[in-house]
Design an enzyme around this catalytic site. Structure first.
Site, PDB file in Angstrom:
ATOM      1  N   LYS A 183      -8.309  -6.443  17.041  1.00 55.91           N
ATOM      2  CA  LYS A 183      -7.073  -5.704  16.795  1.00 55.91           C
ATOM      3  C   LYS A 183      -6.107  -6.551  15.979  1.00 55.91           C
ATOM      4  CE  LYS A 183      -3.797  -3.060  19.713  1.00 55.91           C
ATOM      5  NZ  LYS A 183      -3.495  -2.752  21.141  1.00 55.91           N
TER       6      LYS A 183
ATOM      7  N   SER B  56      -3.572   0.656  26.564  1.00 56.93           N
ATOM      8  CA  SER B  56      -3.974   0.668  25.156  1.00 56.93           C
ATOM      9  C   SER B  56      -5.442   0.366  24.891  1.00 56.93           C
ATOM     10  CB  SER B  56      -3.102  -0.302  24.351  1.00 56.93           C
ATOM     11  OG  SER B  56      -1.796   0.204  24.230  1.00 56.93           O
TER      12      SER B  56
ATOM     13  N   SER C  82      -2.759   1.994  22.108  1.00 53.81           N
ATOM     14  CA  SER C  82      -2.448   1.583  20.754  1.00 53.81           C
ATOM     15  C   SER C  82      -3.657   1.066  19.982  1.00 53.81           C
ATOM     16  CB  SER C  82      -1.358   0.503  20.759  1.00 53.81           C
ATOM     17  OG  SER C  82      -1.806  -0.661  21.429  1.00 53.81           O
TER      18      SER C  82
END
Length: 454
Positions: free
Chosen positions: A79, A181, A157
């Protein structure tokens, strides 16, 4: 051969047998990461040259019969929150475009490289990780693999992380989970996601959302994949994962809050999963959990996330707020109104709240909670883009169940429990602080039972 939908164990066996090389496997991932329909909105950076160099080096070591670490030659995405030497950590934002590149790898990336992983690239995300939906106005929103014609949210997210795995751009992904997330995109995209106890994996070199609640975990194809990645990330490699026995295992199903607003698809999948686990010998006991209903009031001022995000962003917002996603900046600014007294009250409320939840579980003779990861299937992107009211309400709904476990300082798995071809639905198993190995072992047993029940 294609990266989807194979496990890490499968690819390790294929590599060790010589049926595929790491270079060939990496080229498959790179091809998908560059040319697939969701490529441009899934990655903010693809590391083609370094990925090929790493794969070639692993292939040379394997040919020389050198003993190799567990992820040797397998493509993994990270990420856009994790520092990588020479890369700018933007956290899905534009406001950090002018930041200096990182000088060293985060601890997580260091451990992935030491385990032999081929870091394929940096995945897109909700800006600064502050939403459970996955929309990003700067770099685009990757569409959920289910019903691409409609264009549904991937969840956030860690949006790009999930789609990188579903679309064969990586064999697994590393994300973060502050309020769901990792688990939300795993649930909405049909993957398995693991949120460990918050302090289990070091956060050095990771751009923070909430110092108190941030945790780091994998999105992958199976519980065994998640356990293998967690062992690398936490540096706690031990015995191989073994499924626990479900016979007479008491699992608590909270009646309070977690089923509110649930759609018919999630309700049917959850009920079927519960019947399957009961048939496998598990004892599912419904319990009241009034603490869950209190959490909204406890966090009414914005909670740890708003307070701690404001502390990190305050100066940046003064000079660069125009570059922020306004749906993110407005939530960060809630923390500006919180006082030191508010924060200290929050700390005390959390201690009391955790003690209450632990007592409810003790009274039920259980250490595990079972609930839907999120109560609805993935909604269309366009509807959320067009309505501030719907965006806010849906974001709260998506985050509601997962964030209970972050506040508990617990650990949790989201496992797919839908039938093949149907809308993805996640089943969340959650445990208390530090029970990560026990939860993974139980999750492996639940995964087997669900597979047999379909």
């Amino acid at each position: 051969m294609s990266l989807l939908p194979k496990t890490l164990g499968y690819w390790r066996a294929e590599l060790d047998s010589g049926r595929i090389s790491s270079r060939d496997l990496t080229e498959q991932a790179l091809d998908a990461a560059i040319t697939s329909s969701e490529a441009s909105s899934t990655f903010v950076a693809v590391h083609a040259a370094t990925a090929r160099a790493t794969a070639n080096a692993i292939d040379a070591l394997r040919a020389a019969k050198v003993p190799l670490p567990p992820l040797a030659g397998i493509p993994i995405s990270v990420k856009d929150l994790f520092d990588e030497a020479g890369q700018i950590t933007r956290a899905g934002s534009r406001v950090l475009n002018g930041a200096a590149p990182a000088t060293t790898d985060s601890v997580v990336v260091q451990r992935l490289r030491a385990a032999g992983a081929v870091v394929i690239g940096r995945t897109n995300m909700t800006e600064f990780a502050y939403s459970g939906l996955g929309l990003n106005p700067h770099y685009g929103t990757p569409r959920n693999p289910w019903d691409r014609a409609t264009g549904r949210i991937p969840g956030g997210s860690s949006s790009g992380a999930a789609v990188s795995v579903t679309d064969g751009m990586a064999a697994a992904a590393i994300g973060t989970d502050t309020g769901g997330s990792v688990r939300i995109p795993s649930a909405l995209c049909g993957l398995t996601g693991f949120k460990p106890t918050a302090q289990r994996v070091p956060t050095e070199g990771v751009l923070p959302l909430s110092f108190t609640l941030d945790s780091i975990g994998p999105l992958a194809r199976s519980v065994a994949c998640c356990a293998q990645l967690d062992a690398v990330l936490s540096a706690r490699a031990g015995a191989a994962l073994r499924p626990a026995s479900l016979a007479d295992r008491c699992i608590a199903v909270p009646r309070t809050l977690v089923f509110e607003g649930m759609d018919a698809t999630v309700a049917a999948a959850f009920d079927a999963a519960c019947r399957t686990l009961s048939a496998a010998g598990a004892h599912l006991v419904e319990i009241d959990m009034p603490e869950f209903a209190e959490l909204g009031h406890i966090n009414r001022l914005g909670g740890f996330i708003a307070a701690e995000a404001w502390a990190w962003h305050a100066r940046l917002l003064q000079t660069g707020e125009a570059e922020y996603d306004p749906r993110v900046s407005v939530r960060i600014r809630r923390g500006a109104a919180m006082t030191a007294a508010d924060y200290l009250t929050l700390l005390g409320d959390r201690r009391r709240w955790i003690a209450g939840v632990h007592q409810r579980l003790l009274d039920a003779n259980s250490d595990t909670l079972l609930m839907p990861t999120v109560p609805v299937v993935a909604p269309p992107i366009a509807l959320l883009q067009d309505s501030e009211e719907l965006y806010g309400a849906t974001n709260l709904l998506m985050l509601r169940n997962p964030t209970l476990i972050n506040f508990l300082d617990g650990c949790a798995l989201s496992l797919p429990c839908h039938k093949p071809g149907e809308a993805p639905v996640g089943l969340m198993l959650a445990g208390v602080h530090g029970q990560d190995e026990r939860l993974l072992s139980l999750g492996a047993a639940v995964e087997v039972a669900l597979a047999r029940g379909t």
